[in-house]
Design an enzyme around this catalytic site. Structure first.
Site, PDB file in Angstrom:
ATOM      1  N   ASN A  10      35.311  40.696  25.269  1.00 26.13           N
ATOM      2  CA  ASN A  10      36.509  39.487  25.487  1.00 26.13           C
ATOM      3  C   ASN A  10      36.222  39.073  26.904  1.00 26.13           C
ATOM      4  O   ASN A  10      36.549  39.544  27.858  1.00 26.13           O
ATOM      5  CB  ASN A  10      37.630  40.312  25.663  1.00 26.13           C
ATOM      6  CG  ASN A  10      38.920  39.320  25.809  1.00 26.13           C
ATOM      7  OD1 ASN A  10      38.812  38.283  26.062  1.00 26.13           O
ATOM      8  ND2 ASN A  10      40.298  39.873  25.640  1.00 26.13           N
ATOM      9  N   LYS A  17      35.901  42.307  29.507  1.00 26.62           N
ATOM     10  CA  LYS A  17      36.545  43.423  29.019  1.00 26.62           C
ATOM     11  C   LYS A  17      35.787  43.785  27.745  1.00 26.62           C
ATOM     12  O   LYS A  17      35.425  43.125  27.143  1.00 26.62           O
ATOM     13  CB  LYS A  17      38.142  43.365  28.506  1.00 26.62           C
ATOM     14  CG  LYS A  17      39.013  42.691  29.558  1.00 26.62           C
ATOM     15  CD  LYS A  17      40.415  42.902  29.110  1.00 26.62           C
ATOM     16  CE  LYS A  17      41.466  42.264  30.127  1.00 26.62           C
ATOM     17  NZ  LYS A  17      42.725  41.960  29.423  1.00 26.62           N
ATOM     18  N   ARG A  97      36.004  38.145  21.056  1.00 20.37           N
ATOM     19  CA  ARG A  97      37.306  37.297  20.984  1.00 20.37           C
ATOM     20  C   ARG A  97      36.876  35.864  21.401  1.00 20.37           C
ATOM     21  O   ARG A  97      36.520  35.489  22.347  1.00 20.37           O
ATOM     22  CB  ARG A  97      38.160  37.963  21.839  1.00 20.37           C
ATOM     23  CG  ARG A  97      39.579  37.291  21.747  1.00 20.37           C
ATOM     24  CD  ARG A  97      40.434  37.648  23.152  1.00 20.37           C
ATOM     25  NE  ARG A  97      41.807  36.934  22.880  1.00 20.37           N
ATOM     26  CZ  ARG A  97      42.392  36.698  23.913  1.00 20.37           C
ATOM     27  NH1 ARG A  97      42.188  36.947  25.034  1.00 20.37           N
ATOM     28  NH2 ARG A  97      43.743  35.815  23.899  1.00 20.37           N
ATOM     29  N   HIS A 186      47.140  35.100  19.648  1.00 22.26           N
ATOM     30  CA  HIS A 186      47.492  36.335  19.642  1.00 22.26           C
ATOM     31  C   HIS A 186      47.303  36.938  18.223  1.00 22.26           C
ATOM     32  O   HIS A 186      47.921  37.803  17.799  1.00 22.26           O
ATOM     33  CB  HIS A 186      48.937  36.576  20.006  1.00 22.26           C
ATOM     34  CG  HIS A 186      49.145  36.648  21.674  1.00 22.26           C
ATOM     35  ND1 HIS A 186      50.550  36.171  21.979  1.00 22.26           N
ATOM     36  CD2 HIS A 186      48.508  36.711  22.654  1.00 22.26           C
ATOM     37  CE1 HIS A 186      50.562  36.156  23.421  1.00 22.26           C
ATOM     38  NE2 HIS A 186      49.156  36.313  23.819  1.00 22.26           N
ATOM     39  N   LEU A 215      55.206  40.865  23.004  1.00 25.53           N
ATOM     40  CA  LEU A 215      55.564  40.618  24.430  1.00 25.53           C
ATOM     41  C   LEU A 215      54.767  41.076  25.602  1.00 25.53           C
ATOM     42  O   LEU A 215      54.568  42.375  25.957  1.00 25.53           O
ATOM     43  CB  LEU A 215      56.965  41.302  24.476  1.00 25.53           C
ATOM     44  CG  LEU A 215      57.890  40.719  23.276  1.00 25.53           C
ATOM     45  CD1 LEU A 215      59.117  41.433  23.502  1.00 25.53           C
ATOM     46  CD2 LEU A 215      58.146  39.386  23.198  1.00 25.53           C
ATOM     47  N   GLY A 216      53.903  40.502  26.195  1.00 22.23           N
ATOM     48  CA  GLY A 216      53.201  40.629  27.284  1.00 22.23           C
ATOM     49  C   GLY A 216      53.434  39.503  28.360  1.00 22.23           C
ATOM     50  O   GLY A 216      54.397  39.163  28.426  1.00 22.23           O
ATOM     51  N   ASN A 217      52.591  39.459  29.178  1.00 23.27           N
ATOM     52  CA  ASN A 217      52.517  38.244  30.361  1.00 23.27           C
ATOM     53  C   ASN A 217      52.622  37.082  29.498  1.00 23.27           C
ATOM     54  O   ASN A 217      53.322  36.144  29.733  1.00 23.27           O
ATOM     55  CB  ASN A 217      51.584  38.285  31.308  1.00 23.27           C
ATOM     56  CG  ASN A 217      51.784  37.372  32.532  1.00 23.27           C
ATOM     57  OD1 ASN A 217      52.855  37.469  33.061  1.00 23.27           O
ATOM     58  ND2 ASN A 217      50.891  36.441  32.857  1.00 23.27           N
ATOM     59  N   ARG A 247      54.612  31.179  31.959  1.00 23.04           N
ATOM     60  CA  ARG A 247      54.874  29.820  31.229  1.00 23.04           C
ATOM     61  C   ARG A 247      56.215  29.600  30.599  1.00 23.04           C
ATOM     62  O   ARG A 247      56.912  30.698  30.222  1.00 23.04           O
ATOM     63  CB  ARG A 247      53.910  30.115  29.566  1.00 23.04           C
ATOM     64  CG  ARG A 247      52.483  30.334  29.997  1.00 23.04           C
ATOM     65  CD  ARG A 247      51.662  30.063  28.736  1.00 23.04           C
ATOM     66  NE  ARG A 247      50.198  30.793  29.162  1.00 23.04           N
ATOM     67  CZ  ARG A 247      49.769  31.894  28.448  1.00 23.04           C
ATOM     68  NH1 ARG A 247      50.307  32.289  27.414  1.00 23.04           N
ATOM     69  NH2 ARG A 247      48.227  32.090  28.670  1.00 23.04           N
ATOM     70  N   MET A 289      57.632  42.087  34.372  1.00 18.78           N
ATOM     71  CA  MET A 289      59.021  42.536  33.820  1.00 18.78           C
ATOM     72  C   MET A 289      59.623  43.938  34.307  1.00 18.78           C
ATOM     73  O   MET A 289      60.734  43.850  34.717  1.00 18.78           O
ATOM     74  CB  MET A 289      58.926  42.744  32.225  1.00 18.78           C
ATOM     75  CG  MET A 289      60.275  42.962  31.562  1.00 18.78           C
ATOM     76  SD  MET A 289      61.547  42.009  32.038  1.00 18.78           S
ATOM     77  CE  MET A 289      61.270  40.795  30.643  1.00 18.78           C
ATOM     78  N   GLU A 339      55.842  47.141  23.994  1.00 23.57           N
ATOM     79  CA  GLU A 339      55.883  48.570  24.017  1.00 23.57           C
ATOM     80  C   GLU A 339      56.389  49.436  25.035  1.00 23.57           C
ATOM     81  O   GLU A 339      56.997  50.813  24.729  1.00 23.57           O
ATOM     82  CB  GLU A 339      54.434  48.900  23.968  1.00 23.57           C
ATOM     83  CG  GLU A 339      53.429  48.324  22.779  1.00 23.57           C
ATOM     84  CD  GLU A 339      52.048  48.427  23.127  1.00 23.57           C
ATOM     85  OE1 GLU A 339      51.559  49.320  23.740  1.00 23.57           O
ATOM     86  OE2 GLU A 339      51.291  47.448  22.587  1.00 23.57           O
ATOM     87  N   ASN A 340      56.906  48.941  26.324  1.00 25.99           N
ATOM     88  CA  ASN A 340      57.207  49.740  27.360  1.00 25.99           C
ATOM     89  C   ASN A 340      58.614  49.437  27.969  1.00 25.99           C
ATOM     90  O   ASN A 340      59.032  50.515  28.563  1.00 25.99           O
ATOM     91  CB  ASN A 340      56.182  49.800  28.270  1.00 25.99           C
ATOM     92  CG  ASN A 340      54.845  50.171  27.969  1.00 25.99           C
ATOM     93  OD1 ASN A 340      54.699  51.424  27.772  1.00 25.99           O
ATOM     94  ND2 ASN A 340      53.802  49.477  28.154  1.00 25.99           N
ATOM     95  N   GLU A 390      44.056  45.113  19.648  1.00 28.65           N
ATOM     96  CA  GLU A 390      43.150  43.966  19.305  1.00 28.65           C
ATOM     97  C   GLU A 390      41.712  44.070  19.452  1.00 28.65           C
ATOM     98  O   GLU A 390      41.072  43.925  18.312  1.00 28.65           O
ATOM     99  CB  GLU A 390      43.543  42.916  20.629  1.00 28.65           C
ATOM    100  CG  GLU A 390      44.789  42.357  20.584  1.00 28.65           C
ATOM    101  CD  GLU A 390      45.209  41.357  21.437  1.00 28.65           C
ATOM    102  OE1 GLU A 390      44.925  40.335  21.290  1.00 28.65           O
ATOM    103  OE2 GLU A 390      45.564  41.803  22.289  1.00 28.65           O
TER     104      GLU A 390
END
Length: 404
Positions: A10, A17, A97, A186, A215-217, A247, A289, A339-340, A390
């Site tokens: 990625n 990554k 990716r 995504h 739901l991430g950044n 965003r 968050m 997730e968190n 992913e």
């Protein structure tokens, strides 16, 4: 010896990554990150997960890494040190990716010169992402010219949206001339999580309708009917849809005209405002968050307002996608926030009992790396948390393509 390993890359604008997976048993062999490429303080963190090197844990290098070519060579050297180098006969493919596949690429694709040229031609649709994706592909091809390189596109999963969903209601000739339509992003996450939700429910994927909330950044929602995406929140770019870390998500398009005419903003300034200085960051000064929740818990008004706006947008999309699907079997949360952050899940589902959505507070409060149901027994619609993967999805698609 059967080649069953896939290296997933990625490539970002200043980072790479990677994960090495063995598709014989879907296990991870190694993972890592190269960041701040092109700087004096470049950093490579490599973690072997099997073999003798795993006993030593993570290895870290800090120092200048000039470009992506040097970065991938450094990654190759780390893998070779663990006996898993790019020259290994067990390596079946490299999976890349690629953020934007336009309308041309709707499935994983083996990369040749023509495909690479077409990916390069899509750079205007993803100017922040596709150039780095292209660079990663070019370098990997030089390192193992004989090895299949497979592009897996973020947009591909959403290519099944009906034309009336993918279209914007603007002049058709203009839209066609400039490829203006809704593509969605995504996609590898939404594909993986929708199938994993069906497994969690113990039902064939063809029988399950699920709303996936990534739901991430960056954040996006999708409506998936029987394993097929029929609607998603992101559009021409990843700016449309949910409130995100930096965003804005959905805004009246006339905001752009207003800022240009009244405030004198340039196009680049408006782009920067909506993509990098909006969302949670723009509303309260934090895009993490965890910090927003901490501040809201302490009574900070700006953080509380940002959180309420974020949750309100989530509820709108859950309701809209319930209408699109007609029957919903599950709403699934995934990615870092999904997730968190149990507070986000609780707030998003609160008040949606009429849609059959009710949380079990105890189950929702549990932190776990495993897929799980968090809905109450009386709920008509399951609520789930499914950690996204992913890299595994990219490796799976690449491996299936090269061994087909």
């Amino acid at each position: 010896m059967t080649a069953s390993r896939v290296l997933v890359l990625n490539s970002g604008s200043s980072s790479v990554k990677y994960q090495l997976l063995d598709m014989a048993d879907r296990s991870r062999l190694a993972s890592g990150l190269v960041e701040r490429i092109g700087e004096e303080t470049s950093r490579l963190v490599h973690e072997p997960l099997v073999g003798p090197g795993a006993a030593g844990g993570k290895r870290e290098q800090v120092g200048p890494i000039a470009d992506h070519g040097a970065a991938l060579k450094a990654v190759a050297a780390e893998l070779a040190a663990d006996g898993m180098g790019l020259d290994s006969p067990e390596l079946a493919a490299v999976g890349h990716r690629v953020v934007h596949g336009g309308t041309r690429f709707t499935r994983p694709t083996v990369i040749d010169d023509e495909v690479l040229a077409e990916i390069r031609s899509l750079i205007p649709l993803a100017p922040l992402h596709n150039p780095a994706n292209v660079t990663g592909i070019e370098v990997a091809r030089t390192l193992r010219a004989d090895l299949p390189q497979v592009a897996v596109f973020d947009t591909a999963f959403h290519s099944t949206m009906p034309e009336h969903v993918a279209r914007y209601a603007i002049d058709a000739a203009t839209a066609d001339a400039y490829s203006i339509r809704r593509y969605g992003f995504h996609g590898t996450s939404h594909a993986y999580v929708s199938r994993a939700t069906a497994r969690l429910l113990g039902r064939p994927v063809e029988d399950v309708n699920v709303i996936v909330l990534h739901l991430g950044n960056g954040a996006s929602a999708s409506a998936v009917r029987g394993g097929v995406c029929v609607e998603t929140s992101m559009g021409l770019t990843p700016l449309e849809g949910l409130v995100m870390g930096t965003r804005s998500g959905d805004v009246d398009p006339a905001v752009v005209f207003h800022l240009a005419r009244v405030a004198g903003f340039s196009v680049d300034e408006i782009d920067s405002l909506l993509n990098k200085k909006s969302g949670l960051l723009g509303m309260c000064g934090d895009n993490d968050m965890r910090e927003v929740l901490r501040r809201a818990g302490e009574g900070d008004e700006a953080a509380s307002l940002a959180f309420a706006t974020y949750v309100h947008r989530l509820k709108k999309y859950i309701g809209a996608y319930a209408a699109v699907l007609g029957r919903v079997d599950a709403v699934t949360f995934t990615a870092g926030v999904g997730e968190n952050a149990h507070q986000v899940r609780e707030a998003a589902i609160d008040g949606l009992g009429a849609l059959g959505l009710v949380l079990d507070p105890r189950a929702n409060a549990v932190r776990s790396a495993e897929p799980r149901l968090i809905s109450a027994e009386e709920a008509r619609v399951a609520v789930a948390v499914v950690p996204t993967d992913e890299e595994l999805e990219i490796a799976t698609q690449a491996y299936e393509l090269v061994t087909r």
